[in-house]
Design a protein around this motif. Structure first.
Motif, PDB file in Angstrom:
ATOM      1  N   GLY A   1       0.789  -1.111   0.048  1.00  0.00           N
ATOM      2  CA  GLY A   1      -0.092  -0.099   0.043  1.00  0.00           C
ATOM      3  C   GLY A   1       0.785   1.252   0.009  1.00  0.00           C
ATOM      4  O   GLY A   1       0.446   1.960  -0.772  1.00  0.00           O
ATOM      5  N   LEU A   2       1.947   1.210   0.852  1.00  0.00           N
ATOM      6  CA  LEU A   2       2.842   2.345   0.841  1.00  0.00           C
ATOM      7  C   LEU A   2       3.483   2.475  -0.566  1.00  0.00           C
ATOM      8  O   LEU A   2       3.772   3.742  -1.059  1.00  0.00           O
ATOM      9  CB  LEU A   2       4.056   2.319   1.871  1.00  0.00           C
ATOM     10  CG  LEU A   2       3.325   2.696   3.328  1.00  0.00           C
ATOM     11  CD1 LEU A   2       4.318   2.511   4.240  1.00  0.00           C
ATOM     12  CD2 LEU A   2       2.773   3.943   3.461  1.00  0.00           C
ATOM     13  N   GLY A   3       3.907   1.305  -1.153  1.00  0.00           N
ATOM     14  CA  GLY A   3       4.526   1.520  -2.550  1.00  0.00           C
ATOM     15  C   GLY A   3       3.611   2.221  -3.506  1.00  0.00           C
ATOM     16  O   GLY A   3       3.876   2.972  -4.371  1.00  0.00           O
ATOM     17  N   VAL A   4       2.227   1.749  -3.485  1.00  0.00           N
ATOM     18  CA  VAL A   4       1.324   2.412  -4.405  1.00  0.00           C
ATOM     19  C   VAL A   4       0.986   3.656  -4.284  1.00  0.00           C
ATOM     20  O   VAL A   4       0.917   4.648  -4.907  1.00  0.00           O
ATOM     21  CB  VAL A   4       0.022   1.647  -4.310  1.00  0.00           C
ATOM     22  CG1 VAL A   4      -1.245   2.292  -5.111  1.00  0.00           C
ATOM     23  CG2 VAL A   4       0.246   0.127  -5.020  1.00  0.00           C
ATOM     24  N   LEU A   5       1.102   4.179  -3.012  1.00  0.00           N
ATOM     25  CA  LEU A   5       0.724   5.517  -2.421  1.00  0.00           C
ATOM     26  C   LEU A   5       2.117   6.541  -2.811  1.00  0.00           C
ATOM     27  O   LEU A   5       2.118   7.640  -3.482  1.00  0.00           O
ATOM     28  CB  LEU A   5       0.806   5.590  -1.021  1.00  0.00           C
ATOM     29  CG  LEU A   5       0.659   7.121  -0.224  1.00  0.00           C
ATOM     30  CD1 LEU A   5      -0.661   7.876  -0.810  1.00  0.00           C
ATOM     31  CD2 LEU A   5       0.723   7.160   1.101  1.00  0.00           C
ATOM     32  N   VAL A   6       3.462   5.943  -2.805  1.00  0.00           N
ATOM     33  CA  VAL A   6       4.618   6.663  -3.119  1.00  0.00           C
ATOM     34  C   VAL A   6       4.495   6.825  -4.532  1.00  0.00           C
ATOM     35  O   VAL A   6       4.806   7.793  -5.173  1.00  0.00           O
ATOM     36  CB  VAL A   6       5.835   6.106  -2.786  1.00  0.00           C
ATOM     37  CG1 VAL A   6       7.120   6.520  -3.523  1.00  0.00           C
ATOM     38  CG2 VAL A   6       6.058   6.083  -1.141  1.00  0.00           C
ATOM     39  N   SER A   7       4.313   5.875  -5.441  1.00  0.00           N
ATOM     40  CA  SER A   7       4.077   5.983  -6.899  1.00  0.00           C
ATOM     41  C   SER A   7       3.226   6.824  -7.614  1.00  0.00           C
ATOM     42  O   SER A   7       3.214   7.402  -8.493  1.00  0.00           O
ATOM     43  CB  SER A   7       4.032   4.318  -7.367  1.00  0.00           C
ATOM     44  OG  SER A   7       2.741   3.825  -7.257  1.00  0.00           O
TER      45      SER A   7
ATOM     46  N   ILE B   1       2.062   9.546  -5.921  1.00  0.00           N
ATOM     47  CA  ILE B   1       2.413  10.838  -5.308  1.00  0.00           C
ATOM     48  C   ILE B   1       3.354  11.193  -6.488  1.00  0.00           C
ATOM     49  O   ILE B   1       3.596  12.360  -7.029  1.00  0.00           O
ATOM     50  CB  ILE B   1       3.054  10.857  -3.979  1.00  0.00           C
ATOM     51  CG1 ILE B   1       1.517  10.669  -2.901  1.00  0.00           C
ATOM     52  CG2 ILE B   1       3.565  12.257  -3.668  1.00  0.00           C
ATOM     53  CD1 ILE B   1       2.080  10.754  -1.602  1.00  0.00           C
ATOM     54  N   ARG B   2       4.548  10.375  -6.703  1.00  0.00           N
ATOM     55  CA  ARG B   2       5.327  10.769  -7.885  1.00  0.00           C
ATOM     56  C   ARG B   2       4.924  11.012  -9.247  1.00  0.00           C
ATOM     57  O   ARG B   2       5.240  11.918  -9.786  1.00  0.00           O
ATOM     58  CB  ARG B   2       6.353   9.472  -7.941  1.00  0.00           C
ATOM     59  CG  ARG B   2       7.360   9.634  -6.888  1.00  0.00           C
ATOM     60  CD  ARG B   2       8.669   8.505  -6.917  1.00  0.00           C
ATOM     61  NE  ARG B   2       9.376   8.742  -5.753  1.00  0.00           N
ATOM     62  CZ  ARG B   2      10.584   7.866  -5.829  1.00  0.00           C
ATOM     63  NH1 ARG B   2      10.689   6.758  -6.634  1.00  0.00           N
ATOM     64  NH2 ARG B   2      11.010   7.849  -4.620  1.00  0.00           N
ATOM     65  N   CYS B   3       3.933  10.328  -9.446  1.00  0.00           N
ATOM     66  CA  CYS B   3       3.216  10.448 -10.731  1.00  0.00           C
ATOM     67  C   CYS B   3       2.009  11.466 -11.063  1.00  0.00           C
ATOM     68  O   CYS B   3       2.092  12.385 -11.872  1.00  0.00           O
ATOM     69  CB  CYS B   3       2.565   9.224 -11.347  1.00  0.00           C
ATOM     70  SG  CYS B   3       3.618   8.005 -11.658  1.00  0.00           S
ATOM     71  N   HIS B   4       1.295  11.756  -9.910  1.00  0.00           N
ATOM     72  CA  HIS B   4       0.360  12.738  -9.887  1.00  0.00           C
ATOM     73  C   HIS B   4       0.511  13.941  -9.015  1.00  0.00           C
ATOM     74  O   HIS B   4      -0.305  15.028  -9.158  1.00  0.00           O
ATOM     75  CB  HIS B   4      -0.918  11.976  -9.529  1.00  0.00           C
ATOM     76  CG  HIS B   4      -1.485  10.893 -10.602  1.00  0.00           C
ATOM     77  ND1 HIS B   4      -1.966  11.257 -11.760  1.00  0.00           N
ATOM     78  CD2 HIS B   4      -1.325   9.700 -10.568  1.00  0.00           C
ATOM     79  CE1 HIS B   4      -2.070   9.993 -12.192  1.00  0.00           C
ATOM     80  NE2 HIS B   4      -1.734   9.094 -11.461  1.00  0.00           N
ATOM     81  N   GLY B   5       1.454  13.734  -8.107  1.00  0.00           N
ATOM     82  CA  GLY B   5       1.647  14.964  -7.260  1.00  0.00           C
ATOM     83  C   GLY B   5       1.049  14.980  -5.910  1.00  0.00           C
ATOM     84  O   GLY B   5       1.299  15.876  -5.103  1.00  0.00           O
ATOM     85  N   ASN B   6      -0.261  14.366  -5.691  1.00  0.00           N
ATOM     86  CA  ASN B   6      -0.803  14.293  -4.543  1.00  0.00           C
ATOM     87  C   ASN B   6      -1.555  12.896  -4.602  1.00  0.00           C
ATOM     88  O   ASN B   6      -1.457  11.966  -5.296  1.00  0.00           O
ATOM     89  CB  ASN B   6      -1.959  15.350  -4.448  1.00  0.00           C
ATOM     90  CG  ASN B   6      -2.833  15.334  -5.638  1.00  0.00           C
ATOM     91  OD1 ASN B   6      -2.855  14.269  -6.321  1.00  0.00           O
ATOM     92  ND2 ASN B   6      -3.786  16.405  -5.950  1.00  0.00           N
TER      93      ASN B   6
ATOM     94  N   ILE C   1      -9.388   5.202 -13.846  1.00  0.00           N
ATOM     95  CA  ILE C   1      -8.897   3.927 -13.960  1.00  0.00           C
ATOM     96  C   ILE C   1      -8.382   3.767 -15.493  1.00  0.00           C
ATOM     97  O   ILE C   1      -7.438   2.934 -15.441  1.00  0.00           O
ATOM     98  CB  ILE C   1     -10.277   2.970 -13.846  1.00  0.00           C
ATOM     99  CG1 ILE C   1     -10.785   3.177 -12.591  1.00  0.00           C
ATOM    100  CG2 ILE C   1      -9.775   1.547 -14.256  1.00  0.00           C
ATOM    101  CD1 ILE C   1      -9.938   2.673 -11.410  1.00  0.00           C
ATOM    102  N   LEU C   2      -8.479   4.422 -16.415  1.00  0.00           N
ATOM    103  CA  LEU C   2      -7.887   4.234 -17.624  1.00  0.00           C
ATOM    104  C   LEU C   2      -6.209   4.631 -17.689  1.00  0.00           C
ATOM    105  O   LEU C   2      -5.541   4.302 -18.447  1.00  0.00           O
ATOM    106  CB  LEU C   2      -8.612   4.818 -18.707  1.00  0.00           C
ATOM    107  CG  LEU C   2      -9.914   4.278 -19.066  1.00  0.00           C
ATOM    108  CD1 LEU C   2     -10.676   5.219 -20.077  1.00  0.00           C
ATOM    109  CD2 LEU C   2      -9.949   2.796 -19.526  1.00  0.00           C
ATOM    110  N   GLY C   3      -6.131   5.533 -16.764  1.00  0.00           N
ATOM    111  CA  GLY C   3      -4.677   6.042 -16.637  1.00  0.00           C
ATOM    112  C   GLY C   3      -3.673   5.064 -16.148  1.00  0.00           C
ATOM    113  O   GLY C   3      -2.741   5.214 -16.214  1.00  0.00           O
ATOM    114  N   TRP C   4      -4.204   4.063 -15.204  1.00  0.00           N
ATOM    115  CA  TRP C   4      -3.453   3.049 -14.859  1.00  0.00           C
ATOM    116  C   TRP C   4      -3.345   2.047 -15.656  1.00  0.00           C
ATOM    117  O   TRP C   4      -2.245   1.336 -15.720  1.00  0.00           O
ATOM    118  CB  TRP C   4      -4.056   2.646 -13.508  1.00  0.00           C
ATOM    119  CG  TRP C   4      -4.177   3.655 -12.297  1.00  0.00           C
ATOM    120  CD1 TRP C   4      -4.171   4.685 -12.312  1.00  0.00           C
ATOM    121  CD2 TRP C   4      -3.888   3.073 -10.988  1.00  0.00           C
ATOM    122  NE1 TRP C   4      -4.032   5.411 -11.087  1.00  0.00           N
ATOM    123  CE2 TRP C   4      -4.210   4.432 -10.187  1.00  0.00           C
ATOM    124  CE3 TRP C   4      -4.201   1.887 -10.248  1.00  0.00           C
ATOM    125  CZ2 TRP C   4      -4.093   4.495  -8.806  1.00  0.00           C
ATOM    126  CZ3 TRP C   4      -4.324   2.153  -8.793  1.00  0.00           C
ATOM    127  CH2 TRP C   4      -4.278   3.348  -8.287  1.00  0.00           C
TER     128      TRP C   4
END
Length: 97
Positions: free
Chosen positions: A73-79, A81-86, A94-97
């Protein structure tokens, strides 16, 4: 175990579910409520194993899986935040993932 212990466990699970269902804006708050539910389930499993004098190895397996779930879950959160900024879920599609 006394009735107060089971009432506290029930209230922990119920409040964790209410928070999980009501907070859909930020991913971090959702992950925190899931970890709170895992903690309540840990107490429930521990009381069950103590009540029936069973082996405690299942608790170690459960803790291992809960740590893996938290790290994922923290890995998904960090990725995110890095991609979207928040960590706002409303800004995702959903299509963006």
């Amino acid at each position: 175990m006394n009735l107060f212990y089971y009432l506290a466990l029930f209230s922990m699970i119920l409040s964790g579910l209410i928070v999980f269902c009501s907070l859909r804006k930020h991913l971090l708050l959702t992950l925190l409520s899931l970890e709170f539910l895992v903690l309540a389930l840990y107490f429930l499993f521990f009381s069950f194993l103590v009540m029936f004098n069973l082996s405690y190895y299942f608790i170690l397996v459960f803790l291992t899986f809960s740590v893996c779930e938290g790290a994922m879950g923290l890995g998904v959160l960090v990725s995110m935040i890095r991609c979207h900024g928040n960590d706002n879920i409303s800004g995702l599609s959903i299509l963006g993932w």
